[in-house]
Design an enzyme around this catalytic site. Sequence first.
Site, PDB file in Angstrom:
ATOM      1  N   ARG A 106     -24.618 -64.393  -0.075  1.00  0.00           N
ATOM      2  CA  ARG A 106     -25.929 -64.406  -0.728  1.00  0.00           C
ATOM      3  C   ARG A 106     -26.899 -65.033   0.256  1.00  0.00           C
ATOM      4  O   ARG A 106     -27.163 -64.465   1.309  1.00  0.00           O
ATOM      5  CB  ARG A 106     -25.821 -65.172  -2.054  1.00  0.00           C
ATOM      6  CG  ARG A 106     -26.910 -64.851  -3.056  1.00  0.00           C
ATOM      7  CD  ARG A 106     -26.661 -65.500  -4.407  1.00  0.00           C
ATOM      8  NE  ARG A 106     -26.638 -66.964  -4.326  1.00  0.00           N
ATOM      9  CZ  ARG A 106     -26.488 -67.753  -5.391  1.00  0.00           C
ATOM     10  NH1 ARG A 106     -26.317 -67.226  -6.597  1.00  0.00           N
ATOM     11  NH2 ARG A 106     -26.489 -69.078  -5.253  1.00  0.00           N
ATOM     12  N   HIS A 147     -22.845 -72.718  -0.346  1.00  0.00           N
ATOM     13  CA  HIS A 147     -22.587 -72.543  -1.781  1.00  0.00           C
ATOM     14  C   HIS A 147     -21.264 -71.817  -1.979  1.00  0.00           C
ATOM     15  O   HIS A 147     -20.969 -70.848  -1.265  1.00  0.00           O
ATOM     16  CB  HIS A 147     -23.723 -71.743  -2.426  1.00  0.00           C
ATOM     17  CG  HIS A 147     -23.803 -71.879  -3.911  1.00  0.00           C
ATOM     18  ND1 HIS A 147     -24.291 -73.002  -4.526  1.00  0.00           N
ATOM     19  CD2 HIS A 147     -23.460 -71.037  -4.901  1.00  0.00           C
ATOM     20  CE1 HIS A 147     -24.255 -72.840  -5.835  1.00  0.00           C
ATOM     21  NE2 HIS A 147     -23.732 -71.653  -6.096  1.00  0.00           N
ATOM     22  N   ARG A 178     -24.392 -80.945  -6.196  1.00  0.00           N
ATOM     23  CA  ARG A 178     -25.543 -80.282  -6.809  1.00  0.00           C
ATOM     24  C   ARG A 178     -25.187 -79.725  -8.195  1.00  0.00           C
ATOM     25  O   ARG A 178     -25.209 -78.502  -8.388  1.00  0.00           O
ATOM     26  CB  ARG A 178     -26.033 -79.138  -5.930  1.00  0.00           C
ATOM     27  CG  ARG A 178     -26.363 -79.467  -4.489  1.00  0.00           C
ATOM     28  CD  ARG A 178     -26.985 -78.253  -3.786  1.00  0.00           C
ATOM     29  NE  ARG A 178     -26.187 -77.056  -3.939  1.00  0.00           N
ATOM     30  CZ  ARG A 178     -25.249 -76.644  -3.091  1.00  0.00           C
ATOM     31  NH1 ARG A 178     -24.966 -77.352  -1.994  1.00  0.00           N
ATOM     32  NH2 ARG A 178     -24.577 -75.532  -3.311  1.00  0.00           N
ATOM     33  N   TYR A 205     -32.631 -51.702 -37.632  1.00  0.00           N
ATOM     34  CA  TYR A 205     -32.751 -50.412 -36.943  1.00  0.00           C
ATOM     35  C   TYR A 205     -31.392 -49.740 -36.753  1.00  0.00           C
ATOM     36  O   TYR A 205     -30.422 -50.381 -36.334  1.00  0.00           O
ATOM     37  CB  TYR A 205     -33.389 -50.602 -35.568  1.00  0.00           C
ATOM     38  CG  TYR A 205     -34.846 -50.995 -35.594  1.00  0.00           C
ATOM     39  CD1 TYR A 205     -35.791 -50.252 -36.288  1.00  0.00           C
ATOM     40  CD2 TYR A 205     -35.274 -52.120 -34.896  1.00  0.00           C
ATOM     41  CE1 TYR A 205     -37.136 -50.613 -36.295  1.00  0.00           C
ATOM     42  CE2 TYR A 205     -36.620 -52.497 -34.893  1.00  0.00           C
ATOM     43  CZ  TYR A 205     -37.534 -51.734 -35.598  1.00  0.00           C
ATOM     44  OH  TYR A 205     -38.860 -52.102 -35.592  1.00  0.00           O
ATOM     45  N   CYS A 212     -33.547 -57.590 -33.538  1.00  0.00           N
ATOM     46  CA  CYS A 212     -34.838 -56.972 -33.226  1.00  0.00           C
ATOM     47  C   CYS A 212     -35.666 -57.901 -32.337  1.00  0.00           C
ATOM     48  O   CYS A 212     -35.229 -58.995 -31.986  1.00  0.00           O
ATOM     49  CB  CYS A 212     -35.581 -56.666 -34.522  1.00  0.00           C
ATOM     50  SG  CYS A 212     -34.651 -55.632 -35.667  1.00  0.00           S
ATOM     51  N   ASP A 272     -38.275 -59.732 -32.928  1.00  0.00           N
ATOM     52  CA  ASP A 272     -38.744 -60.983 -33.504  1.00  0.00           C
ATOM     53  C   ASP A 272     -37.848 -61.527 -34.611  1.00  0.00           C
ATOM     54  O   ASP A 272     -38.156 -62.579 -35.175  1.00  0.00           O
ATOM     55  CB  ASP A 272     -40.146 -60.784 -34.109  1.00  0.00           C
ATOM     56  CG  ASP A 272     -41.070 -60.046 -33.180  1.00  0.00           C
ATOM     57  OD1 ASP A 272     -41.372 -60.585 -32.102  1.00  0.00           O
ATOM     58  OD2 ASP A 272     -41.471 -58.915 -33.513  1.00  0.00           O
TER      59      ASP A 272
END
Length: 375
Positions: free
Chosen positions: A132, A164, A220, A266, A313, A315
């Site tokens: 990475r 890391h 860390r 839904y 959904c 909300d």
Amino acid sequence: MSVSAARIDLDAIRGNVEALKVRAGDAAVMAVVKADGYGHGIVQSANAALEGGATWLGVAMADEALALRQAGIDAPTLAWLLGPADDWAAVASAGVDVGINATWALEKAVDAAAISGRATRVHLKVDTGLGRGGAQPAEWTELVAAAAKAEADATVEVVGIWSHLAYADEPRHPTIEAQRRAFNDALEVVEHAGIQPTVRHLANSAATLRLPETHYDLVRPGVAIYGLSPGPEVGEAAELGLTPAMTLTTQVALVKRVPAGHGVSYGHQYTTARETSLALVPLGYADGIPRHLTNLGEVAIGRRRYRVAGRVCMDQFVLDVGEDPVSAGDEVVLFGPGTSGEPTAEEWAAAIGTINYEIVTRVGARVPRVYQGTS
């Protein structure tokens, strides 16, 4: 005023850092507070971590580091994911350390020194196998030599050397020792170049807890600061001496009776098997409730758990509460430390095949953070 809240126990964060400090032995502790303190609030989490014994702070982005400084937090801070378009001079002027992955980044740090009027504090990162960030071993000698020259020119100060781990959450994985050897090889290059860093650091949360040979001068920890285990092979939070700091709550918005065979939400992915009561919970995927919890995730009302009924959904979502005496305004605990029978972030993660990191960091900005515990 929102009826929903992510309640953050600052005493838990403080206590988690104290426990991690014991695990770290002679190594200093850098509390990682990126991603708004893993969803817990960057400034509040940073202060609690420092009170718990951390002496460093770690973030990913430039803006995160500057937010800490603007809040009056002056502890040594490393920002490790700056890109070419970031304001390196602003970060350097704030006394923030920067992660260096390549020679172009070192050049940015040198340029920043010319603007800030002081040497930019840098941590050189080597890729020991994660694939990475960090310089590849073939590029490492060149980067270190350039850093040594810049340090001799007083444009940078090489504060740290770091890398890391890829498999720290699997403490017996063979890559751990391979990466540790690669890190030691990289440190030899640094020594031969005449650089004397203040801190060498490799260990994340899992390595802090289970791999003392990786501790070097600084550890860390990130997710463990917030009371969450970094992985099942590392151990459960309680056995590691960690207390989850976030409890996500709201209130039932509506309860209504429906007949048997009634579709819910839904796509009618849930249909009632009998006449029953449905309770509406006013949080959804816009607030960080994973859509994948549909028909899988559980929440608690009182000391009883209920499974999400139908699709989550944007909300809201629905619970089938049967004949139980649930009313609008009743508290819903979506997840917490589990001490009162409520689900944990770890349980939610296991239900949908993800990690607890994602559960807490995705809790959205519409949900107020409410802080508890001494400050």
